[in-house]
Design a protein around this motif. Structure first.
Motif, PDB file in Angstrom:
ATOM      1  N   PHE A  14      51.919  23.406  37.224  1.00  0.00           N
ATOM      2  CA  PHE A  14      52.596  24.474  36.490  1.00  0.00           C
ATOM      3  C   PHE A  14      51.801  25.792  36.546  1.00  0.00           C
ATOM      4  CE2 PHE A  14      53.113  26.847  32.524  1.00  0.00           C
ATOM      5  CZ  PHE A  14      54.457  27.148  32.592  1.00  0.00           C
ATOM      6  N   ARG A  15      50.476  25.667  36.359  1.00  0.00           N
ATOM      7  CA  ARG A  15      49.635  26.864  36.401  1.00  0.00           C
ATOM      8  C   ARG A  15      49.642  27.503  37.791  1.00  0.00           C
ATOM      9  NH1 ARG A  15      44.183  25.156  32.968  1.00  0.00           N
ATOM     10  NH2 ARG A  15      45.223  25.022  30.910  1.00  0.00           N
ATOM     11  N   ALA A  16      49.617  26.669  38.825  1.00  0.00           N
ATOM     12  CA  ALA A  16      49.629  27.206  40.195  1.00  0.00           C
ATOM     13  C   ALA A  16      50.922  27.950  40.464  1.00  0.00           C
ATOM     14  CB  ALA A  16      49.434  26.071  41.200  1.00  0.00           C
ATOM     15  N   ARG A  17      52.057  27.330  40.027  1.00  0.00           N
ATOM     16  CA  ARG A  17      53.344  28.003  40.235  1.00  0.00           C
ATOM     17  C   ARG A  17      53.414  29.296  39.443  1.00  0.00           C
ATOM     18  NH1 ARG A  17      55.467  22.646  39.339  1.00  0.00           N
ATOM     19  NH2 ARG A  17      56.015  21.653  41.336  1.00  0.00           N
ATOM     20  N   TYR A  18      52.838  29.294  38.249  1.00  0.00           N
ATOM     21  CA  TYR A  18      52.869  30.495  37.398  1.00  0.00           C
ATOM     22  C   TYR A  18      52.044  31.626  38.026  1.00  0.00           C
ATOM     23  CZ  TYR A  18      52.150  33.596  33.437  1.00  0.00           C
ATOM     24  OH  TYR A  18      52.080  34.690  32.629  1.00  0.00           O
ATOM     25  N   GLU A  19      50.845  31.270  38.546  1.00  0.00           N
ATOM     26  CA  GLU A  19      49.996  32.303  39.164  1.00  0.00           C
ATOM     27  C   GLU A  19      50.664  32.863  40.415  1.00  0.00           C
ATOM     28  OE1 GLU A  19      46.287  30.429  39.840  1.00  0.00           O
ATOM     29  OE2 GLU A  19      45.691  30.448  37.716  1.00  0.00           O
ATOM     30  N   LEU A  20      51.308  31.988  41.219  1.00  0.00           N
ATOM     31  CA  LEU A  20      52.005  32.460  42.410  1.00  0.00           C
ATOM     32  C   LEU A  20      53.151  33.371  42.036  1.00  0.00           C
ATOM     33  CD1 LEU A  20      52.337  32.332  45.488  1.00  0.00           C
ATOM     34  CD2 LEU A  20      53.774  30.293  45.181  1.00  0.00           C
ATOM     35  N   ALA A  21      53.888  32.973  41.021  1.00  0.00           N
ATOM     36  CA  ALA A  21      54.998  33.813  40.570  1.00  0.00           C
ATOM     37  C   ALA A  21      54.487  35.130  40.033  1.00  0.00           C
ATOM     38  CB  ALA A  21      55.818  33.075  39.503  1.00  0.00           C
ATOM     39  N   ASP A  22      53.323  35.057  39.348  1.00  0.00           N
ATOM     40  CA  ASP A  22      52.754  36.292  38.795  1.00  0.00           C
ATOM     41  C   ASP A  22      52.339  37.253  39.905  1.00  0.00           C
ATOM     42  OD1 ASP A  22      51.823  37.768  36.451  1.00  0.00           O
ATOM     43  OD2 ASP A  22      49.837  37.457  37.323  1.00  0.00           O
ATOM     44  N   ASP A  23      51.780  36.695  40.990  1.00  0.00           N
ATOM     45  CA  ASP A  23      51.416  37.525  42.135  1.00  0.00           C
ATOM     46  C   ASP A  23      52.641  38.162  42.765  1.00  0.00           C
ATOM     47  OD1 ASP A  23      48.782  36.966  41.767  1.00  0.00           O
ATOM     48  OD2 ASP A  23      48.726  35.297  43.214  1.00  0.00           O
ATOM     49  N   GLU A  24      53.707  37.386  42.905  1.00  0.00           N
ATOM     50  CA  GLU A  24      54.935  37.921  43.479  1.00  0.00           C
ATOM     51  C   GLU A  24      55.504  39.030  42.612  1.00  0.00           C
ATOM     52  OE1 GLU A  24      57.434  34.624  44.010  1.00  0.00           O
ATOM     53  OE2 GLU A  24      56.381  33.818  45.767  1.00  0.00           O
ATOM     54  N   ILE A  25      55.408  38.834  41.309  1.00  0.00           N
ATOM     55  CA  ILE A  25      55.905  39.863  40.399  1.00  0.00           C
ATOM     56  C   ILE A  25      55.080  41.135  40.535  1.00  0.00           C
ATOM     57  CG2 ILE A  25      56.165  40.458  37.957  1.00  0.00           C
ATOM     58  CD1 ILE A  25      56.869  37.535  37.430  1.00  0.00           C
ATOM     59  N   ASP A  26      53.748  40.980  40.677  1.00  0.00           N
ATOM     60  CA  ASP A  26      52.883  42.143  40.847  1.00  0.00           C
ATOM     61  C   ASP A  26      53.209  42.898  42.134  1.00  0.00           C
ATOM     62  OD1 ASP A  26      49.913  40.578  39.427  1.00  0.00           O
ATOM     63  OD2 ASP A  26      51.612  41.616  38.488  1.00  0.00           O
ATOM     64  N   LEU A  27      53.501  42.152  43.188  1.00  0.00           N
ATOM     65  CA  LEU A  27      53.834  42.799  44.467  1.00  0.00           C
ATOM     66  C   LEU A  27      55.145  43.557  44.356  1.00  0.00           C
ATOM     67  CD1 LEU A  27      52.801  43.093  47.348  1.00  0.00           C
ATOM     68  CD2 LEU A  27      54.156  41.079  47.975  1.00  0.00           C
ATOM     69  N   ARG A  28      56.101  42.945  43.716  1.00  0.00           N
ATOM     70  CA  ARG A  28      57.365  43.643  43.506  1.00  0.00           C
ATOM     71  C   ARG A  28      57.159  44.877  42.630  1.00  0.00           C
ATOM     72  NH1 ARG A  28      59.321  38.409  42.015  1.00  0.00           N
ATOM     73  NH2 ARG A  28      60.227  37.299  43.803  1.00  0.00           N
ATOM     74  N   GLU A  29      56.303  44.704  41.642  1.00  0.00           N
ATOM     75  CA  GLU A  29      56.018  45.827  40.745  1.00  0.00           C
ATOM     76  C   GLU A  29      55.353  46.979  41.498  1.00  0.00           C
ATOM     77  OE1 GLU A  29      53.448  46.722  36.652  1.00  0.00           O
ATOM     78  OE2 GLU A  29      53.444  44.734  37.598  1.00  0.00           O
ATOM     79  N   LEU A  30      54.506  46.609  42.470  1.00  0.00           N
ATOM     80  CA  LEU A  30      53.815  47.630  43.262  1.00  0.00           C
ATOM     81  C   LEU A  30      54.807  48.433  44.081  1.00  0.00           C
ATOM     82  CD1 LEU A  30      50.893  48.569  43.962  1.00  0.00           C
ATOM     83  CD2 LEU A  30      51.022  47.045  45.938  1.00  0.00           C
ATOM     84  N   PHE A  31      55.706  47.740  44.752  1.00  0.00           N
ATOM     85  CA  PHE A  31      56.713  48.449  45.550  1.00  0.00           C
ATOM     86  C   PHE A  31      57.675  49.235  44.669  1.00  0.00           C
ATOM     87  CE2 PHE A  31      55.509  45.297  48.810  1.00  0.00           C
ATOM     88  CZ  PHE A  31      55.289  46.166  49.875  1.00  0.00           C
ATOM     89  N   ALA A  32      57.958  48.679  43.508  1.00  0.00           N
ATOM     90  CA  ALA A  32      58.850  49.397  42.582  1.00  0.00           C
ATOM     91  C   ALA A  32      58.204  50.686  42.095  1.00  0.00           C
ATOM     92  CB  ALA A  32      59.204  48.495  41.395  1.00  0.00           C
ATOM     93  N   ALA A  33      56.895  50.625  41.847  1.00  0.00           N
ATOM     94  CA  ALA A  33      56.197  51.830  41.399  1.00  0.00           C
ATOM     95  C   ALA A  33      56.183  52.893  42.491  1.00  0.00           C
ATOM     96  CB  ALA A  33      54.766  51.465  40.988  1.00  0.00           C
ATOM     97  N   ILE A  34      55.972  52.440  43.748  1.00  0.00           N
ATOM     98  CA  ILE A  34      55.981  53.392  44.860  1.00  0.00           C
ATOM     99  C   ILE A  34      57.372  53.996  45.036  1.00  0.00           C
ATOM    100  CG2 ILE A  34      55.709  53.588  47.375  1.00  0.00           C
ATOM    101  CD1 ILE A  34      53.533  51.460  47.218  1.00  0.00           C
ATOM    102  N   TRP A  35      58.388  53.154  44.897  1.00  0.00           N
ATOM    103  CA  TRP A  35      59.758  53.658  45.071  1.00  0.00           C
ATOM    104  C   TRP A  35      60.128  54.643  43.959  1.00  0.00           C
ATOM    105  CZ3 TRP A  35      63.222  54.225  48.608  1.00  0.00           C
ATOM    106  CH2 TRP A  35      64.539  54.509  48.273  1.00  0.00           C
ATOM    107  N   SER A  36      59.684  54.344  42.750  1.00  0.00           N
ATOM    108  CA  SER A  36      60.013  55.245  41.636  1.00  0.00           C
ATOM    109  C   SER A  36      59.299  56.589  41.776  1.00  0.00           C
ATOM    110  CB  SER A  36      59.617  54.584  40.301  1.00  0.00           C
ATOM    111  OG  SER A  36      58.203  54.383  40.253  1.00  0.00           O
ATOM    112  N   GLY A  37      58.170  56.591  42.483  1.00  0.00           N
ATOM    113  CA  GLY A  37      57.449  57.849  42.681  1.00  0.00           C
ATOM    114  C   GLY A  37      57.671  58.468  44.037  1.00  0.00           C
ATOM    115  N   LYS A  38      58.808  58.088  44.666  1.00  0.00           N
ATOM    116  CA  LYS A  38      59.070  58.562  46.023  1.00  0.00           C
ATOM    117  C   LYS A  38      59.191  60.079  46.100  1.00  0.00           C
ATOM    118  CE  LYS A  38      64.051  57.640  45.659  1.00  0.00           C
ATOM    119  NZ  LYS A  38      63.986  57.110  44.277  1.00  0.00           N
ATOM    120  N   LEU A  39      59.692  60.702  45.041  1.00  0.00           N
ATOM    121  CA  LEU A  39      59.835  62.160  45.067  1.00  0.00           C
ATOM    122  C   LEU A  39      58.463  62.841  45.071  1.00  0.00           C
ATOM    123  CD1 LEU A  39      62.816  62.693  42.587  1.00  0.00           C
ATOM    124  CD2 LEU A  39      62.842  62.695  45.096  1.00  0.00           C
TER     125      LEU A  39
END
Length: 320
Positions: A14-39
């Motif tokens: 469970f912890r391994a799946r949670y950490e992997l999911a957390d990493d995926e969320i962080d990566l999505r968050e990173l791209f989302a932050a870049i996209w939101s600051g595209k201007l």
């Protein structure tokens, strides 16, 4: 005891799946932050691109003229080397050191060409201080060198730059030497032995003239050096000849004088004494630098990276 093992294993999964999911969320968050600051990223990238284009257009063209030279084989050294091996013992009786061979005139000439004394004499002889230290560009239409009015007044022929002790208003010989060596290049190909002499300058005509003058000047300087040494050697050998009565030594001295006379004759009849021109310098039609396209591309990439960095820093600062 056995009932606890599957529980711990399930917890680890469970912890391994949670950490992997957390990493995926962080990566999505990173791209989302870049996209939101595209201007902001686009604005910074565009600003840097415009600045890079303006800087590239501001830089004046620099032209490069070069000459290809071949070392002149010095036949005069062979005779002295042969005499040294044949009569070295007899010559030592009279206090004469023939040596084992001749110095490498090509290497010596290259080092002389790079020397402070040679370059400063070259600048003074051809009056190159103003085009060397005060030039800022070249007017192709008028075929005239553009001078920086803050450094030199062409009408009154006076230097106007602010003194920076210990350097004064007029550039010193050390400054001129440093500036000239930045423009000049002397390189020898280790495989072919050919020498390439080049000058970079705002004016393509001056670049060509300076290269031609350099080749002529080094040949003349090395010729005068060899002539002076040969004449001094002849004078010394004649003095030794007048003092000795040994027939073998007289024979050695006569042959040495003959070899030195050949050196004098060789120097007198050849203008290209050390370097023979294979490909003479020409007035370049195309600039050597700056690479304006590369400056624009690098400026744009730098702006894009800086924009992304600022957006991410702002995002994590707000999140924290």
């Amino acid at each position: 005891m056995n009932s606890n093992i599957p529980t711990n294993t399930a917890e680890l999964d469970f912890r391994a799946r949670y950490e992997l999911a957390d990493d995926e969320i962080d990566l999505r968050e990173l791209f989302a932050a870049i996209w939101s600051g595209k201007l902001l990223i686009s604005a910074i990238t565009g600003l840097f691109a415009i600045a890079a284009v303006a800087f590239a257009l501001y830089l004046p063209n620099v032209y490069k003229s070069e000459a290809l030279l071949a070392p002149v084989s010095a036949e005069k050294g062979g005779g002295l080397a042969a005499l040294a091996g044949q009569f070295g013992g007899l010559a030592s009786l009279a206090g004469i050191n023939l040596g084992g061979g001749s110095a490498d005139n090509t290497a010596m000439a290259i080092e002389v060409m790079k020397s402070r004394q040679f370059i400063n004499h070259f600048i003074d002889k051809h009056e190159l201080l103003v085009p060397l230290m005060a030039a800022k560009g070249w007017d192709a239409g008028a075929n005239a060198l553009e001078l920086d009015s803050d450094i030199y007044d062409a009408e009154t022929q006076t230097w106007l730059r602010e003194p920076n002790p210990p350097r004064g208003t007029k550039p010193s010989s050390q400054e001129a030497y440093e500036a000239f060596t930045e423009l000049m290049s002397v390189e020898q190909d280790k495989q072919t032995g050919l020498i390439k002499v080049s000058i970079e300058h705002y004016s393509p005509h001056l670049a060509q003239k300076w290269v031609s003058w350099l080749v002529d000047e080094i040949n003349q300087v090395m010729k005068q050096r060899e002539l002076g040494e040969a004449q001094r050697s002849i004078s010394y050998l004649e003095q030794q000849l007048a003092q000795t009565r040994i027939a073998e030594m007289q024979s050695v001295l006569y042959q040495l004088i003959e070899e030195q006379a050949k050196t004098v004759m060789f120097a007198e009849v050849r203008d290209e004494y050390v370097f023979k021109t294979v490909d003479a310098a020409v007035v370049p039609e195309l600039k050597a630098k700056p690479a304006r396209a590369l400056i624009c591309v690098l400026g744009t990439l730098l702006g894009g990276m800086l924009g992304v960095m600022l957006v991410l820093i702002r995002h994590f600062a707000r999140k924290g």
